[in-house]
Scaffold this motif. Sequence first.
Motif, mmCIF file in Angstrom:
data_model
loop_
_atom_site.group_PDB
_atom_site.id
_atom_site.type_symbol
_atom_site.label_atom_id
_atom_site.label_comp_id
_atom_site.label_asym_id
_atom_site.label_seq_id
_atom_site.Cartn_x
_atom_site.Cartn_y
_atom_site.Cartn_z
ATOM 1 N N GLU A 30 -18.417 -20.516 -0.863
ATOM 2 C CA GLU A 30 -17.266 -20.724 0.018
ATOM 3 C C GLU A 30 -17.443 -20.066 1.385
ATOM 4 O O GLU A 30 -16.521 -20.093 2.207
ATOM 5 N N GLU A 31 -18.607 -19.459 1.631
ATOM 6 C CA GLU A 31 -18.822 -18.746 2.897
ATOM 7 C C GLU A 31 -19.830 -19.468 3.774
ATOM 8 O O GLU A 31 -20.857 -19.969 3.305
ATOM 9 N N LYS A 32 -19.509 -19.497 5.070
ATOM 10 C CA LYS A 32 -20.339 -20.194 6.049
ATOM 11 C C LYS A 32 -21.492 -19.325 6.519
ATOM 12 O O LYS A 32 -22.630 -19.790 6.640
ATOM 13 N N LYS A 91 -15.648 -20.856 5.055
ATOM 14 C CA LYS A 91 -15.773 -22.191 5.646
ATOM 15 C C LYS A 91 -14.537 -22.587 6.437
ATOM 16 O O LYS A 91 -14.568 -23.558 7.197
ATOM 17 N N ASP A 92 -13.443 -21.820 6.271
ATOM 18 C CA ASP A 92 -12.240 -22.046 7.072
ATOM 19 C C ASP A 92 -12.260 -21.241 8.364
ATOM 20 O O ASP A 92 -11.266 -21.207 9.096
ATOM 21 N N ASP A 93 -13.393 -20.580 8.635
ATOM 22 C CA ASP A 93 -13.603 -19.762 9.844
ATOM 23 C C ASP A 93 -12.797 -18.468 9.850
ATOM 24 O O ASP A 93 -12.717 -17.799 10.889
ATOM 25 N N ASN A 94 -12.219 -18.087 8.749
ATOM 26 C CA ASN A 94 -11.543 -16.796 8.637
ATOM 27 C C ASN A 94 -12.448 -15.793 7.929
ATOM 28 O O ASN A 94 -13.371 -16.172 7.203
ATOM 29 N N VAL A 95 -12.171 -14.514 8.153
ATOM 30 C CA VAL A 95 -12.954 -13.462 7.505
ATOM 31 C C VAL A 95 -12.647 -13.478 6.011
ATOM 32 O O VAL A 95 -11.489 -13.400 5.595
ATOM 33 N N SER A 96 -13.687 -13.592 5.200
ATOM 34 C CA SER A 96 -13.511 -13.616 3.748
ATOM 35 C C SER A 96 -13.743 -12.258 3.108
ATOM 36 O O SER A 96 -13.099 -11.907 2.116
ATOM 37 N N ARG A 97 -14.679 -11.476 3.664
ATOM 38 C CA ARG A 97 -15.002 -10.166 3.117
ATOM 39 C C ARG A 97 -15.494 -9.250 4.223
ATOM 40 O O ARG A 97 -15.975 -9.727 5.258
ATOM 41 N N VAL A 98 -15.382 -7.942 3.992
ATOM 42 C CA VAL A 98 -15.894 -6.944 4.926
ATOM 43 C C VAL A 98 -16.614 -5.864 4.131
ATOM 44 O O VAL A 98 -16.086 -5.348 3.139
ATOM 45 N N LYS A 99 -17.827 -5.530 4.569
ATOM 46 C CA LYS A 99 -18.563 -4.385 4.031
ATOM 47 C C LYS A 99 -18.904 -3.448 5.187
ATOM 48 O O LYS A 99 -19.044 -3.890 6.332
ATOM 49 N N ALA A 100 -19.070 -2.165 4.869
ATOM 50 C CA ALA A 100 -19.454 -1.211 5.901
ATOM 51 C C ALA A 100 -20.172 -0.028 5.264
ATOM 52 O O ALA A 100 -20.057 0.221 4.059
ATOM 53 N N SER A 101 -20.899 0.696 6.092
ATOM 54 C CA SER A 101 -21.731 1.794 5.591
ATOM 55 C C SER A 101 -20.957 3.102 5.523
ATOM 56 O O SER A 101 -20.048 3.369 6.310
ATOM 57 N N TRP A 102 -21.377 3.918 4.547
ATOM 58 C CA TRP A 102 -20.804 5.256 4.354
ATOM 59 C C TRP A 102 -21.945 6.148 3.868
ATOM 60 O O TRP A 102 -22.227 6.224 2.684
ATOM 61 N N HIS A 103 -22.657 6.775 4.805
ATOM 62 C CA HIS A 103 -23.731 7.711 4.455
ATOM 63 C C HIS A 103 -24.716 7.106 3.466
ATOM 64 O O HIS A 103 -25.043 7.697 2.432
ATOM 65 N N GLY A 104 -25.203 5.902 3.771
ATOM 66 C CA GLY A 104 -26.200 5.261 2.939
ATOM 67 C C GLY A 104 -25.644 4.428 1.800
ATOM 68 O O GLY A 104 -26.409 3.799 1.064
#
Length: 223
Positions: free
Chosen positions: A52-54, A82-95
């Motif tokens: 479901e992700e572009k 695929k709807d051009d909206n943010v589906s997920r977010v990941k980010a770093s935290w000390h490795g």
Amino acid sequence: MSSHDIEILSTYSPVLLFDRKEPFLPVKVGYTIFEESGKSPSTPLFVALTDEEKYAIEYAIYWDYDIQHLYELEHVWIYVGKDDNVSRVKASWHGIYNEFPNDILKFDSKHVYLYSQPGKHAFSPVVDTFFHFPGVIESCSVLAGTEGLLLTSVFQGVYQKSALKDYLARKYLEKFAFIPSLEFDKEYRFSEDMFVRWEELYEWIPKRIKECLYNIFDELIKL
């Protein structure tokens, strides 16, 4: 960099919220756009897209300094449906690379808000994280500069640590020791001219580190 890349990067770039007393802000952002699943070029993470992700956007965010060391690289991954909206977010935290529940994320249009740990720059969508993180005050104050020049696995064999380099970084960073306010009202948005392809950032960082060390040395001998 194509105009298409710039449009994507600008549309989905995170908004960073820094402590009021934060001394260091990002310098450049290396990007990779994944149109299919693949290995991150700058971390051990495998970027896996769902049906479901572009695409997914990797923002490799470079600072000259963390409060404890010279050289700092943190990451944010924005997954777009695929709807051009943010589906997920990941980010770093000390490795560690955290994926955040959607119900705790806050947005300005398609720009997710992420809090940055004072001095250390790890990311969280929830400010309370930093009130409970052990050592958040000490790392910015009594431990300022103690890690010298940081060398991570991505740059093994590209540049070297030494006692002199560690000393220069420590002496410089000691001057910026601070007690975090834990008031995150310093809002930061990336400008288009900060974005470069990851490969370009990778080539540039060692040169930038050398430049920083020379500048610190020049500053010290003029005292």
